[in-house]
Design a protein around this motif. Structure first.
Motif, PDB file in Angstrom:
ATOM      1  N   LEU A 117      39.810  48.121  38.764  1.00  0.00           N
ATOM      2  CA  LEU A 117      39.987  46.680  38.596  1.00  0.00           C
ATOM      3  C   LEU A 117      41.280  46.180  39.216  1.00  0.00           C
ATOM      4  O   LEU A 117      41.349  45.047  39.706  1.00  0.00           O
ATOM      5  CB  LEU A 117      39.960  46.321  37.109  1.00  0.00           C
ATOM      6  N   ASP A 118      42.304  47.008  39.192  1.00  0.00           N
ATOM      7  CA  ASP A 118      43.603  46.603  39.731  1.00  0.00           C
ATOM      8  C   ASP A 118      43.715  46.794  41.233  1.00  0.00           C
ATOM      9  O   ASP A 118      44.684  46.338  41.845  1.00  0.00           O
ATOM     10  CB  ASP A 118      44.723  47.390  39.041  1.00  0.00           C
ATOM     11  N   ALA A 119      42.729  47.471  41.840  1.00  0.00           N
ATOM     12  CA  ALA A 119      42.757  47.691  43.283  1.00  0.00           C
ATOM     13  C   ALA A 119      42.485  46.373  44.008  1.00  0.00           C
ATOM     14  O   ALA A 119      41.904  45.438  43.439  1.00  0.00           O
ATOM     15  CB  ALA A 119      41.715  48.735  43.670  1.00  0.00           C
ATOM     16  N   PRO A 120      42.900  46.257  45.273  1.00  0.00           N
ATOM     17  CA  PRO A 120      42.557  45.064  46.055  1.00  0.00           C
ATOM     18  C   PRO A 120      41.058  44.822  46.028  1.00  0.00           C
ATOM     19  O   PRO A 120      40.254  45.759  46.033  1.00  0.00           O
ATOM     20  CB  PRO A 120      43.041  45.419  47.463  1.00  0.00           C
ATOM     21  N   ARG A 121      40.650  43.563  46.028  1.00  0.00           N
ATOM     22  CA  ARG A 121      39.238  43.214  45.853  1.00  0.00           C
ATOM     23  C   ARG A 121      38.330  43.854  46.890  1.00  0.00           C
ATOM     24  O   ARG A 121      37.209  44.235  46.586  1.00  0.00           O
ATOM     25  CB  ARG A 121      39.060  41.689  45.895  1.00  0.00           C
ATOM     26  N   GLU A 122      38.809  43.999  48.105  1.00  0.00           N
ATOM     27  CA  GLU A 122      37.953  44.583  49.132  1.00  0.00           C
ATOM     28  C   GLU A 122      37.654  46.053  48.879  1.00  0.00           C
ATOM     29  O   GLU A 122      36.725  46.618  49.442  1.00  0.00           O
ATOM     30  CB  GLU A 122      38.574  44.423  50.521  1.00  0.00           C
ATOM     31  N   GLU A 123      38.443  46.691  47.978  1.00  0.00           N
ATOM     32  CA  GLU A 123      38.198  48.092  47.658  1.00  0.00           C
ATOM     33  C   GLU A 123      37.244  48.257  46.489  1.00  0.00           C
ATOM     34  O   GLU A 123      36.802  49.347  46.188  1.00  0.00           O
ATOM     35  CB  GLU A 123      39.518  48.787  47.323  1.00  0.00           C
ATOM     36  N   CYS A 124      36.917  47.160  45.794  1.00  0.00           N
ATOM     37  CA  CYS A 124      36.033  47.232  44.633  1.00  0.00           C
ATOM     38  C   CYS A 124      34.610  47.034  45.089  1.00  0.00           C
ATOM     39  O   CYS A 124      34.315  46.066  45.785  1.00  0.00           O
ATOM     40  CB  CYS A 124      36.431  46.169  43.618  1.00  0.00           C
ATOM     41  N   GLY A 125      33.725  47.939  44.698  1.00  0.00           N
ATOM     42  CA  GLY A 125      32.372  47.950  45.217  1.00  0.00           C
ATOM     43  C   GLY A 125      31.631  46.649  45.061  1.00  0.00           C
ATOM     44  O   GLY A 125      30.837  46.283  45.920  1.00  0.00           O
ATOM     45  N   GLY A 126      31.822  45.941  43.947  1.00  0.00           N
ATOM     46  CA  GLY A 126      31.026  44.740  43.709  1.00  0.00           C
ATOM     47  C   GLY A 126      31.675  43.467  44.179  1.00  0.00           C
ATOM     48  O   GLY A 126      31.080  42.402  44.071  1.00  0.00           O
ATOM     49  N   ALA A 127      32.887  43.527  44.702  1.00  0.00           N
ATOM     50  CA  ALA A 127      33.631  42.295  44.973  1.00  0.00           C
ATOM     51  C   ALA A 127      32.941  41.407  45.984  1.00  0.00           C
ATOM     52  O   ALA A 127      32.998  40.174  45.895  1.00  0.00           O
ATOM     53  CB  ALA A 127      35.040  42.640  45.455  1.00  0.00           C
ATOM     54  N   SER A 128      32.260  41.986  46.964  1.00  0.00           N
ATOM     55  CA  SER A 128      31.660  41.181  48.024  1.00  0.00           C
ATOM     56  C   SER A 128      30.508  40.326  47.519  1.00  0.00           C
ATOM     57  O   SER A 128      30.082  39.398  48.194  1.00  0.00           O
ATOM     58  CB  SER A 128      31.146  42.093  49.142  1.00  0.00           C
ATOM     59  N   LEU A 129      29.998  40.605  46.301  1.00  0.00           N
ATOM     60  CA  LEU A 129      28.861  39.832  45.768  1.00  0.00           C
ATOM     61  C   LEU A 129      29.304  38.508  45.167  1.00  0.00           C
ATOM     62  O   LEU A 129      28.484  37.620  44.984  1.00  0.00           O
ATOM     63  CB  LEU A 129      28.155  40.637  44.684  1.00  0.00           C
ATOM     64  N   PHE A 130      30.565  38.385  44.800  1.00  0.00           N
ATOM     65  CA  PHE A 130      30.945  37.298  43.932  1.00  0.00           C
ATOM     66  C   PHE A 130      31.994  36.406  44.570  1.00  0.00           C
ATOM     67  O   PHE A 130      32.867  36.854  45.298  1.00  0.00           O
ATOM     68  CB  PHE A 130      31.489  37.863  42.612  1.00  0.00           C
TER      69      PHE A 130
END
Length: 248
Positions: free
Chosen positions: A234-247
């Motif tokens: 959760l604290d990682a940059p958004r582009e590193e989070c698997g679901g971030a691109s959906l939202f």
């Protein structure tokens, strides 16, 4: 199938959905069982008015972390009306969430006890207490729309699956939203992690049931390792989070 676009998070949508869940009587076996338990009660809770209905999810309506369990406990959520409230599984889970900063208190006894979850929401693929804690496949299928709609109202970036059924239900949800889930599917295990393109990061933990916690199969230290991993994602940059691109 196009990628799912989550609807805007907010209390209103969840409230309306949760009223539908509470009113559901779609599974005769589960309805009969949950109401029988509410009538017969356990001696320790004979003065309680049991909830005895389907149980909606609860937590922060803007949660990025969704914890997926299995079903309401017969004398836990089926009594109190809230998952992991008033039973030993909840004591273990909430103590761990409190240590990790996802909960304002380390235990929960009833729905009006002041519990607040931070950036966290608790859901389940089955909404009624099942006999022997084993919902039938057709009962899980009837609950699927509730599970899908609840997750669609949350900006989820990480799913913490408590047990193999929760893990598989989460992968099935991803597949229904258009995510390509490989075959064979990513295997469940304590500390397992699945990162699929266009999906939230999926993290596995043994279930917090007494069967696991009292035998030492799941210890507080083991659970802390998992919540620390969730926090790091959760604290990682958004582009590193698997679901971030959906939202949005």
């Amino acid at each position: 199938m196009p990628k799912r676009e989550a609807t805007k998070p907010g209390v209103g949508g969840l409230d309306a959905l949760h009223e539908e869940i509470i009113a559901c009587r779609a599974c005769p076996r589960l309805v009969e069982w949950r109401e029988q338990i509410a009538r017969d009660k356990r001696r320790a809770y004979r003065d309680w008015t049991y909830w005895g209905r389907a149980v909606p999810g609860f937590g922060d309506p803007r949660a990025r972390l969704v914890i997926v369990g299995l079903a309401p406990a017969a004398h836990g959520a089926n009594r109190t009306g809230r998952y992991f409230t008033g039973d030993r599984s909840g004591e273990f889970l909430l103590a761990g969430l409190h240590r990790a900063g996802f909960s304002n208190q380390p235990r929960s006894d009833h729905r009006e006890d002041g519990l607040r979850l931070t950036d966290t929401f608790i859901s389940a693929p089955c909404r009624c207490a099942p006999p022997d804690n084993k919902p039938l496949p057709e009962e899980l299928a009837r609950c699927t729309p509730f599970f899908d709609r609840e997750l669609a109202l949350l900006p989820v970036q990480v799913i913490l699956a408590l047990g193999a059924i929760a893990w598989n239900a989460s992968l099935a949800w991803m597949q229904r939203t258009g995510v390509r889930v490989p075959s064979p599917r990513p295997a469940f295990g304590h500390g397992a992690e699945a990162r699929l393109a266009g999906a939230p990061v999926l993290v596995g933990s043994y279930h917090v049931s007494q069967q696991n916690t009292q035998t030492g199969r799941l210890t507080p230290a083991m659970f802390d390792t998992v919540t620390a991993r969730v926090r790091a994602v959760l604290d990682a940059p958004r582009e590193e989070c698997g679901g971030a691109s959906l939202f949005a």
